[in-house]
Design a protein around this motif. Structure first.
Motif, PDB file in Angstrom:
ATOM      1  N   ALA A 463       5.206  21.935  52.337  1.00  0.00           N
ATOM      2  CA  ALA A 463       6.440  21.173  52.563  1.00  0.00           C
ATOM      3  C   ALA A 463       6.117  19.731  52.962  1.00  0.00           C
ATOM      4  O   ALA A 463       6.793  18.787  52.506  1.00  0.00           O
ATOM      5  CB  ALA A 463       7.268  21.851  53.651  1.00  0.00           C
ATOM      6  N   ALA A 464       5.103  19.546  53.792  1.00  0.00           N
ATOM      7  CA  ALA A 464       4.721  18.189  54.200  1.00  0.00           C
ATOM      8  C   ALA A 464       4.199  17.398  53.004  1.00  0.00           C
ATOM      9  O   ALA A 464       4.473  16.190  52.868  1.00  0.00           O
ATOM     10  CB  ALA A 464       3.670  18.258  55.300  1.00  0.00           C
ATOM     11  N   LEU A 465       3.448  18.058  52.113  1.00  0.00           N
ATOM     12  CA  LEU A 465       2.955  17.380  50.918  1.00  0.00           C
ATOM     13  C   LEU A 465       4.100  17.003  49.981  1.00  0.00           C
ATOM     14  O   LEU A 465       4.110  15.910  49.402  1.00  0.00           O
ATOM     15  CB  LEU A 465       1.956  18.281  50.188  1.00  0.00           C
ATOM     16  CG  LEU A 465       0.576  18.410  50.850  1.00  0.00           C
ATOM     17  CD1 LEU A 465      -0.197  19.577  50.270  1.00  0.00           C
ATOM     18  CD2 LEU A 465      -0.204  17.113  50.664  1.00  0.00           C
ATOM     19  N   LEU A 466       5.086  17.894  49.857  1.00  0.00           N
ATOM     20  CA  LEU A 466       6.242  17.585  49.020  1.00  0.00           C
ATOM     21  C   LEU A 466       7.018  16.412  49.613  1.00  0.00           C
ATOM     22  O   LEU A 466       7.531  15.551  48.883  1.00  0.00           O
ATOM     23  CB  LEU A 466       7.135  18.826  48.900  1.00  0.00           C
ATOM     24  CG  LEU A 466       8.210  18.809  47.817  1.00  0.00           C
ATOM     25  CD1 LEU A 466       7.614  18.511  46.449  1.00  0.00           C
ATOM     26  CD2 LEU A 466       8.952  20.132  47.787  1.00  0.00           C
ATOM     27  N   ALA A 467       7.095  16.361  50.944  1.00  0.00           N
ATOM     28  CA  ALA A 467       7.755  15.227  51.600  1.00  0.00           C
ATOM     29  C   ALA A 467       7.000  13.924  51.329  1.00  0.00           C
ATOM     30  O   ALA A 467       7.610  12.877  51.063  1.00  0.00           O
ATOM     31  CB  ALA A 467       7.844  15.479  53.104  1.00  0.00           C
ATOM     32  N   ALA A 468       5.670  13.985  51.354  1.00  0.00           N
ATOM     33  CA  ALA A 468       4.868  12.785  51.083  1.00  0.00           C
ATOM     34  C   ALA A 468       5.078  12.305  49.658  1.00  0.00           C
ATOM     35  O   ALA A 468       5.183  11.090  49.404  1.00  0.00           O
ATOM     36  CB  ALA A 468       3.392  13.091  51.333  1.00  0.00           C
ATOM     37  N   VAL A 469       5.154  13.236  48.707  1.00  0.00           N
ATOM     38  CA  VAL A 469       5.396  12.858  47.317  1.00  0.00           C
ATOM     39  C   VAL A 469       6.790  12.255  47.167  1.00  0.00           C
ATOM     40  O   VAL A 469       6.976  11.253  46.457  1.00  0.00           O
ATOM     41  CB  VAL A 469       5.231  14.090  46.396  1.00  0.00           C
ATOM     42  CG1 VAL A 469       5.703  13.771  44.988  1.00  0.00           C
ATOM     43  CG2 VAL A 469       3.781  14.549  46.374  1.00  0.00           C
ATOM     44  N   ALA A 470       7.780  12.848  47.836  1.00  0.00           N
ATOM     45  CA  ALA A 470       9.142  12.325  47.760  1.00  0.00           C
ATOM     46  C   ALA A 470       9.216  10.900  48.305  1.00  0.00           C
ATOM     47  O   ALA A 470       9.903  10.028  47.742  1.00  0.00           O
ATOM     48  CB  ALA A 470      10.088  13.239  48.531  1.00  0.00           C
ATOM     49  N   LYS A 471       8.497  10.640  49.391  1.00  0.00           N
ATOM     50  CA  LYS A 471       8.486   9.287  49.945  1.00  0.00           C
ATOM     51  C   LYS A 471       7.833   8.307  48.977  1.00  0.00           C
ATOM     52  O   LYS A 471       8.271   7.157  48.851  1.00  0.00           O
ATOM     53  CB  LYS A 471       7.741   9.288  51.281  1.00  0.00           C
ATOM     54  CG  LYS A 471       8.487  10.010  52.403  1.00  0.00           C
ATOM     55  CD  LYS A 471       7.631  10.108  53.657  1.00  0.00           C
ATOM     56  CE  LYS A 471       8.341  10.913  54.738  1.00  0.00           C
ATOM     57  NZ  LYS A 471       7.481  11.146  55.930  1.00  0.00           N
ATOM     58  N   LEU A 472       6.787   8.772  48.276  1.00  0.00           N
ATOM     59  CA  LEU A 472       6.136   7.915  47.287  1.00  0.00           C
ATOM     60  C   LEU A 472       7.098   7.594  46.149  1.00  0.00           C
ATOM     61  O   LEU A 472       7.190   6.437  45.714  1.00  0.00           O
ATOM     62  CB  LEU A 472       4.880   8.606  46.747  1.00  0.00           C
ATOM     63  CG  LEU A 472       4.146   7.907  45.593  1.00  0.00           C
ATOM     64  CD1 LEU A 472       3.773   6.478  45.961  1.00  0.00           C
ATOM     65  CD2 LEU A 472       2.900   8.693  45.207  1.00  0.00           C
ATOM     66  N   VAL A 473       7.840   8.595  45.679  1.00  0.00           N
ATOM     67  CA  VAL A 473       8.815   8.365  44.607  1.00  0.00           C
ATOM     68  C   VAL A 473       9.899   7.411  45.073  1.00  0.00           C
ATOM     69  O   VAL A 473      10.305   6.497  44.347  1.00  0.00           O
ATOM     70  CB  VAL A 473       9.429   9.703  44.131  1.00  0.00           C
ATOM     71  CG1 VAL A 473      10.534   9.457  43.114  1.00  0.00           C
ATOM     72  CG2 VAL A 473       8.356  10.602  43.533  1.00  0.00           C
ATOM     73  N   GLN A 474      10.373   7.601  46.295  1.00  0.00           N
ATOM     74  CA  GLN A 474      11.393   6.700  46.832  1.00  0.00           C
ATOM     75  C   GLN A 474      10.858   5.277  46.949  1.00  0.00           C
ATOM     76  O   GLN A 474      11.576   4.311  46.668  1.00  0.00           O
ATOM     77  CB  GLN A 474      11.861   7.188  48.201  1.00  0.00           C
ATOM     78  CG  GLN A 474      12.838   8.352  48.136  1.00  0.00           C
ATOM     79  CD  GLN A 474      13.367   8.706  49.522  1.00  0.00           C
ATOM     80  OE1 GLN A 474      12.651   8.622  50.524  1.00  0.00           O
ATOM     81  NE2 GLN A 474      14.619   9.115  49.590  1.00  0.00           N
ATOM     82  N   GLY A 475       9.610   5.142  47.351  1.00  0.00           N
ATOM     83  CA  GLY A 475       9.014   3.815  47.495  1.00  0.00           C
ATOM     84  C   GLY A 475       8.879   3.082  46.177  1.00  0.00           C
ATOM     85  O   GLY A 475       8.911   1.849  46.135  1.00  0.00           O
ATOM     86  N   LEU A 476       8.764   3.831  45.082  1.00  0.00           N
ATOM     87  CA  LEU A 476       8.659   3.187  43.773  1.00  0.00           C
ATOM     88  C   LEU A 476       9.985   2.583  43.343  1.00  0.00           C
ATOM     89  O   LEU A 476      10.025   1.612  42.583  1.00  0.00           O
ATOM     90  CB  LEU A 476       8.197   4.214  42.728  1.00  0.00           C
ATOM     91  CG  LEU A 476       6.796   4.807  42.933  1.00  0.00           C
ATOM     92  CD1 LEU A 476       6.548   5.919  41.929  1.00  0.00           C
ATOM     93  CD2 LEU A 476       5.732   3.731  42.787  1.00  0.00           C
ATOM     94  N   GLY A 477      11.101   3.178  43.819  1.00  0.00           N
ATOM     95  CA  GLY A 477      12.420   2.672  43.423  1.00  0.00           C
ATOM     96  C   GLY A 477      12.785   3.113  42.020  1.00  0.00           C
ATOM     97  O   GLY A 477      11.961   3.550  41.226  1.00  0.00           O
ATOM     98  N   VAL A 478      14.078   3.000  41.716  1.00  0.00           N
ATOM     99  CA  VAL A 478      14.574   3.380  40.386  1.00  0.00           C
ATOM    100  C   VAL A 478      14.606   2.133  39.518  1.00  0.00           C
ATOM    101  O   VAL A 478      15.508   1.302  39.617  1.00  0.00           O
ATOM    102  CB  VAL A 478      15.977   4.020  40.483  1.00  0.00           C
ATOM    103  CG1 VAL A 478      16.465   4.405  39.100  1.00  0.00           C
ATOM    104  CG2 VAL A 478      15.941   5.235  41.396  1.00  0.00           C
ATOM    105  N   LYS A 479      13.604   1.977  38.666  1.00  0.00           N
ATOM    106  CA  LYS A 479      13.528   0.791  37.810  1.00  0.00           C
ATOM    107  C   LYS A 479      14.207   1.014  36.472  1.00  0.00           C
ATOM    108  O   LYS A 479      14.708   0.085  35.855  1.00  0.00           O
ATOM    109  CB  LYS A 479      12.060   0.410  37.599  1.00  0.00           C
ATOM    110  CG  LYS A 479      11.320   0.125  38.908  1.00  0.00           C
ATOM    111  CD  LYS A 479       9.842  -0.095  38.675  1.00  0.00           C
ATOM    112  CE  LYS A 479       9.086  -0.256  39.982  1.00  0.00           C
ATOM    113  NZ  LYS A 479       7.628  -0.391  39.786  1.00  0.00           N
TER     114      LYS A 479
END
Length: 693
Positions: A463-479
């Protein structure tokens, strides 16, 4: 668009079309052997010759682009003739050359009945030959346990060579020699290594390459054909199950552009013998430590006696990797009537909860959407062994235009160039923080894609790893508008459907791992879970198809139906609802799984509210409407799911990701029963040992 005349019919086609494609748009039939829509153009069989106005001789329509055609003297569109006397004579000449060395063994050839050379010789050949010389002879080649060769028949179309080099990415086959001495062979006649190698026999237009396990067993006109879906992984490849009588004889691919195009993996194709070996065909009951055959009434009576007066907190139900949505829904309904909260479908212990949103456990961009990605990061996954057709789609994307592909986890040969970043969560943190060199290219992408596998999720800090991936996706932004850059790679056919149905622990319920611990429960209902050891203490009711690990531990065995023997609904890794149709019938006293649960519910005094499959599906659709959308992917709110995932608590550990699939060929009870796949597994282990040395 460019205008062109085909047999007097004017059509508008893109200038990059070949003449062959333009002729087909106009409705003309063009024979071919070497040309294939998904492979590069070879232009070496010459069967597709057409007459092009102004050309000094017939041209190969597969290799001549519309843009290269010269217009008429007054600007008229280029004119092509597919039925002229010159075209007819040219095709007859090509066919005559092809048949010079081709043996006349059609009555004993496995390709008989679906052979391109047979069909086109009838349509475009002549009834005599001018050549009386001896035909050439070619030694047979050993290229593995899955494909048998008869290279006397080879016409050197090179489809097999191009498929392995371009689509599979493992160039196992090539050509040696020149002219009459040319031969197609593997390197030093070793077994092919690709997990997609069986497709070369489908591509072969003659009988030079055929499926070895099915050799001399069947003719195409003997078979009944049923459209279905594959359950060997979570991709949900479109397949056709061919039966003769009550027996499944072969499994072939169907075209589905959104999922598998027209390929299937070797495990999907050659699991056929596993469907009839080591099958459970009658109920069994354990007495004095030994299993004995029993009647359905005896088996149900033993279950009812154990459940009578049992504390619901000491009763649990688990679901395996091959179960359909109907039996999962029936089991959940029955457990709900018994007030049981101990439910789980996550056999590998994956930290996924449907409460986080559907986007948290599905492949967001879709399989076809991989072709739009312009940078890919693979975290804790080996797509080549976990989802071969998805891996082929990634390779296709790389071939369209090379992109940056980073891998965190197992450093494996994925069949395409990639950058190995590291082995565990620390590397993921470096990429997320921008400290890693790969981060710049990834963050600059318009459509970045992160693929998260079970090696990352099926561990305590999942779950913590999935949270880290989600934060990375959010940090990329929707381009790019509408782009979902998070793809969770499931490897079990039943997983997404079971999560959609909410087959997870209720309030205070135990997880999968907790339920199988020694002494955790008094009664455990096991619906086809064969990948775990159930500890002593519980009375285990196993409902499944094969005498695998689950049956060895069972106190009562209820024989179920395999995926080819029932009509069932599956949801693939991208959330697409698919229907598997019944092609054969279960052996002996085995029955469809939902029907077993319906009959058991009567004995338990909690009768399920449906008496037919249609009634069950009506109840299923009422409770979960998206299951009614066959071959559709229900929309998900990816942004909301990312927010939920990013807020999950916990810190990732430091342990490296371990492979989620230890042996590609032996991942489920049907595959482990197959002798063909056991031989493939042995060869793969031998290659691994050679590489280690």
């Amino acid at each position: 668009m460019t205008k062109i005349l085909v047999d007097g019919i004017e059509v508008d086609v893109p200038p990059d079309y070949t003449l062959l494609q333009a002729c087909e748009v106009a409705g003309a039939e063009i024979p071919r052997f070497c040309f294939h829509e998904r492979l590069s153009i070879a232009g070496n069989c010459r069967m597709c010759l057409v007459e092009l106005k102004g050309a000094p001789k017939p041209v190969a329509s597969c290799a001549w682009a519309v843009r290269d055609c010269r217009p008429g003297p007054n600007g008229e569109p280029p004119a092509v003739s597919t039925k002229s006397a010159l075209t007819k004579k040219a095709r007859e000449g090509v066919m005559e050359f092809l048949l010079i060395n081709h043996p006349l063994d059609c009555p004993i050839c496995d390709q008989g009945g679906h052979c391109d050379l047979q069909d086109q010789a009838m349509a475009y050949g002549v009834d005599s030959t001018r050549y009386g010389e001896n035909k050439r002879a070619v030694e047979e080649k050993y290229i593995g346990p899955l494909v048998r060769t008869a290279m006397n028949r080879c016409i050197h179309c090179t489809r097999c060579v191009r498929f392995l080099a371009e689509v599979a990415g493992v160039p196992d086959l090539g050509a040696i020699g020149r002219g009459e001495d040319m031969e197609i062979t593997s390197y030093l006649e070793r077994a092919m290594e690709s997990e997609l190698q069986g497709n070369v026999a489908d591509l072969c237009p003659v009988g030079a390459l055929v499926h070895k396990p099915q050799s001399y067993n069947v003719r195409p006109w003997e078979l009944n054909k049923t459209e279905s879906v594959d359950v060997m992984d979570a991709v949900g490849s479109a397949i056709r199950v061919d039966t003769r009588g009550r027996e499944v004889m072969q499994i072939e691919p169907r075209v589905n552009e959104a999922i598998n195009e027209e390929w299937i993996s070797d495990k999907t194709r050659h699991v056929v013998d596993g469907l009839r070996l080591q099958r459970l065909d009658r109920p069994y009951l354990r007495e004095n430590g030994r299993l004995r055959p029993a009647s359905w009434a005896e088996a149900f009576g033993a279950i009812a006696a154990k459940l009578k007066g049992a504390d619901p907190k000491r009763v649990g139900a688990i679901v395996g990797d091959l179960a359909g949505a109907e039996e999962i829904f029936a089991l959940k309904t029955l457990m709900g009537a018994l007030k049981v909260q101990n439910l789980d479908c996550r056999q590998d212990g994956a930290m996924i909860d449907p409460a986080w949103g559907r986007a948290a456990y599905t492949f967001g961009p879709g399989i076809a959407g991989i072709e739009q990605a312009d940078a890919i990061l693979i975290v804790g996954a080996n797509p080549r062994t976990e989802a071969s057709l998805l891996n082929a789609r990634i390779r296709k994307r790389w071939r369209l235009a090379p992109i940056q592909i980073g891998v965190i986890g197992e450093d494996a040969d994925l069949t395409y160039p990639h950058t190995y970043l590291g082995a565990g969560p620390e590397t993921l943190a470096e990429v997320a923080s921008g400290r890693h060199s790969f981060a710049e290219a990834f963050k600059a992408a318009e459509r970045p894609l992160i693929i998260v596998g079970q090696a990352a999720l099926a561990r305590p800090d999942g779950a913590a790893l999935l949270a880290a991936v989600a934060k990375l996706v959010q940090g990329l932004g929707v381009k790019a508008e509408g782009w979902n850059g998070l793809g969770v790679l499931q490897n079990a056919a039943s997983r997404v459907g079971a999560l959609d149905l909410g087959f997870v622990p209720g309030e205070g319920g135990l997880s999968f791992a907790e339920m199988v611990e020694a002494g955790a429960l008094d009664v455990l209902f096991n619906l086809g879970a064969d990948e775990v050891e159930v500890g002593p203490g519980a009375f285990v009711i196993y409902q499944g198809t094969h005498g695998d690990k689950g049956a060895h531990r069972a106190d009562v065995i209820l024989p179920g139906a395999a995926y080819t023997e029932k009509s069932a609904t599956y949801v693939n890794l991208e959330g697409r609802v698919q229907l598997a149709n019944r092609a054969a019938f279960p052996p002996g006293d085995a029955r469809e799984d939902w029907a077993i649960l319906r009959a058991l519910s009567d004995v338990l005094g909690h009768r399920l509210p449906f008496d037919s499959l249609n009634a069950l599906r009506k109840a299923l659709y009422a409770a979960h409407p998206h299951f009614a959308g066959i071959d559709q992917v229900a929309p998900t709110d990816g942004a909301a799911a990312l927010t939920t995932l990013a807020g999950l608590a916990g810190e990732p550990g430091r342990e490296a990701f371990r492979p989620a699939v230890a042996d590609f060929y032996l991942t489920n009870p049907i595959a482990r029963a197959s002798r063909v796949l056991a031989e493939c597994s042995g060869l793969a282990r031998g290659r691994a040992l050679e590489a280690a040395e």
